[in-house]
Design a protein around this motif. Structure first.
Motif, mmCIF file in Angstrom:
data_model
loop_
_atom_site.group_PDB
_atom_site.id
_atom_site.type_symbol
_atom_site.label_atom_id
_atom_site.label_comp_id
_atom_site.label_asym_id
_atom_site.label_seq_id
_atom_site.Cartn_x
_atom_site.Cartn_y
_atom_site.Cartn_z
ATOM 1 N N HIS A 206 -9.745 -11.748 -1.808
ATOM 2 C CA HIS A 206 -9.297 -13.159 -1.537
ATOM 3 C C HIS A 206 -10.171 -13.793 -0.784
ATOM 4 N N ASP A 228 -2.444 -12.494 -1.497
ATOM 5 C CA ASP A 228 -3.195 -13.563 -2.298
ATOM 6 C C ASP A 228 -4.030 -12.605 -2.790
ATOM 7 N N THR A 229 -4.718 -12.781 -4.032
ATOM 8 C CA THR A 229 -5.839 -11.716 -4.585
ATOM 9 C C THR A 229 -6.083 -12.261 -6.026
ATOM 10 N N SER A 274 -10.504 -17.521 -6.190
ATOM 11 C CA SER A 274 -9.662 -17.335 -4.953
ATOM 12 C C SER A 274 -8.355 -16.627 -5.347
ATOM 13 N N HIS A 275 -7.736 -16.713 -6.599
ATOM 14 C CA HIS A 275 -6.400 -16.729 -7.071
ATOM 15 C C HIS A 275 -6.345 -16.006 -8.181
#
Length: 378
Positions: A206, A228-229, A274-275
């Motif tokens: 992330h 978050d990953t 990012s997600h």
């Protein structure tokens, strides 16, 4: 029970049910599932309950607090754990009429504001509300010390020095502190093992190094929380035999660009670099094989849930729920049940037992001299 999820599906803040077509995984229990009265739902012995305190993204709104899960276990201690603590999540916790004295264990996945925004409320406001024990915080170390969780909690206490000083002489003074344990960001590790509950952290991808996910195991049952990953192999490995996977899911780039009013190129960077998009969430669910998978951290409205569910379904056809605030998962020996609960919107804090019972740590300071002339007393 919804037979499909579209832009017409009634949402929880409108009185709707859980956003799932499979609210029960496994044999349907002979008894009705627990009700939805706040404070009236003790966790059965040996089970795990997961309540989504915050299902939303950084843009906190009345319908969705920011990122947070509450995990309760049916051990003799009836332990409760926060996993992330985004803005607005503690209002939902308090509305469940659960004891503020048991808000002592927090696992942070990373240090983005939408995952830690209610930390000041937890440490200082809930100490005033009745918690006397300090808050234990687990969170990732950084690549350098100043980016780690210990630096965060140290500076958090420094930033609230005025609040801390004002608590001198208040019985909540002992609770207005943190005790921090940093967990590795670059490898899988057991980071908690008490009262039959084990928590394992694992690295996720992330933005920069320093984000982790967690797996909680109790009595042969397990919950995996991604934080978050981007889609990543350490998370899939952590899901071996998992009952529940709660995985972040952002809208697709095209939906995000339209809803947020940003260029598509920027939206693609946010979502894909990012997600996890709904399509890729489906890929992760298929690889992970949890009994129930959850799309969490998704902005839930009538324009997002239909596309997100359909895009996920292109890759995965197993049991999936889109998390909303106060979606609850009851995990038993044979079943996982998804339902919605409610809160008391005007609940006062519930005070239960506490370990610290001694006097305040220091006496209150004398009043400033100028107050004697400025104060109105009749």
């Amino acid at each position: 029970m919804a037979t499909e999820i579209t832009e017409l599906t009634e949402l929880a803040f409108e009185g709707g049910s859980p956003l799932t077509t499979t609210p029960v995984v496994g044999p349907r229990p002979s008894a009705d599932p627990p009700g939805s009265a706040p404070g009236a739902e003790p966790v059965p012995d040996g089970q795990i309950r997961v309540t989504v305190l915050g299902s939303g993204d950084p843009f906190v709104k009345p319908s969705q607090a920011s990122a947070s899960l509450l995990i309760e276990v049916g051990n003799p201690e009836r332990d409760r754990f926060f996993f992330d603590l985004g803005s607005g999540s503690l209002a939902n916790y308090n509305g469940l009429r659960l004891p503020v004295t048991e808000t002592t264990k927090v696992f942070l996945s990373h240090l983005h504001a939408d995952h830690v925004g209610d930390m000041p409320t937890l440490v200082w406001s809930l100490a005033k509300a009745g918690r006397r024990d300090p808050v234990e915080v687990w969170g990732p170390a950084g690549e350098v010390p100043e980016l780690g969780t210990r630096a965060y909690t140290t500076h958090l206490e420094a930033a609230h020095a005025w609040d801390m000083q004002s608590l001198c002489g208040h019985p909540g003074q002992s609770g207005a502190h943190t005790e921090t344990t940093e967990v590795p960001w670059d490898r899988t590790a057991t980071v908690y093992d008490r009262n039959g509950v084990q928590v394992t952290s694992f690295p996720v991808i992330h933005i920069i190094n320093g984000a982790v996910g967690y797996r909680l195991d109790y009595n042969g049952r397990s919950v995996v929380f991604s934080g978050d990953t981007r889609p990543c192999r350490p998370l899939v490995a952590a899901c071996d035999g998992a009952d529940l996977l709660v995985h972040e899911t952002f809208p697709s780039a095209s939906v995000f660009a339209r809803k947020a009013g940003v260029p598509l190129e920027f939206a693609e960077r946010v979502v894909n670099d990012s997600h996890t998009s709904p399509t890729m969430a489906g890929s992760v669910f298929a690889r992970a094989g949890a009994r129930m998978s959850v799309m969490w951290h998704l902005a839930v409205d009538h324009e997002t849930v239909g596309p997100a569910y359909a895009e996920m379904r292109a890759r995965y056809d197993g049991p999936v729920t889109i998390a909303q605030d106060l979606t609850v998962f009851d995990i038993g020996a044979d079943t996982v049940i998804a339902r919605q609960t409610t809160v008391d919107p005007a609940a006062w804090p519930v005070v239960g037992p506490t370990k610290v019972t001694g006097p305040p740590l220091s006496a209150p300071p004398p009043p400033p001299a100028w107050w004697s002339e400025a104060l109105i007393t009749d």
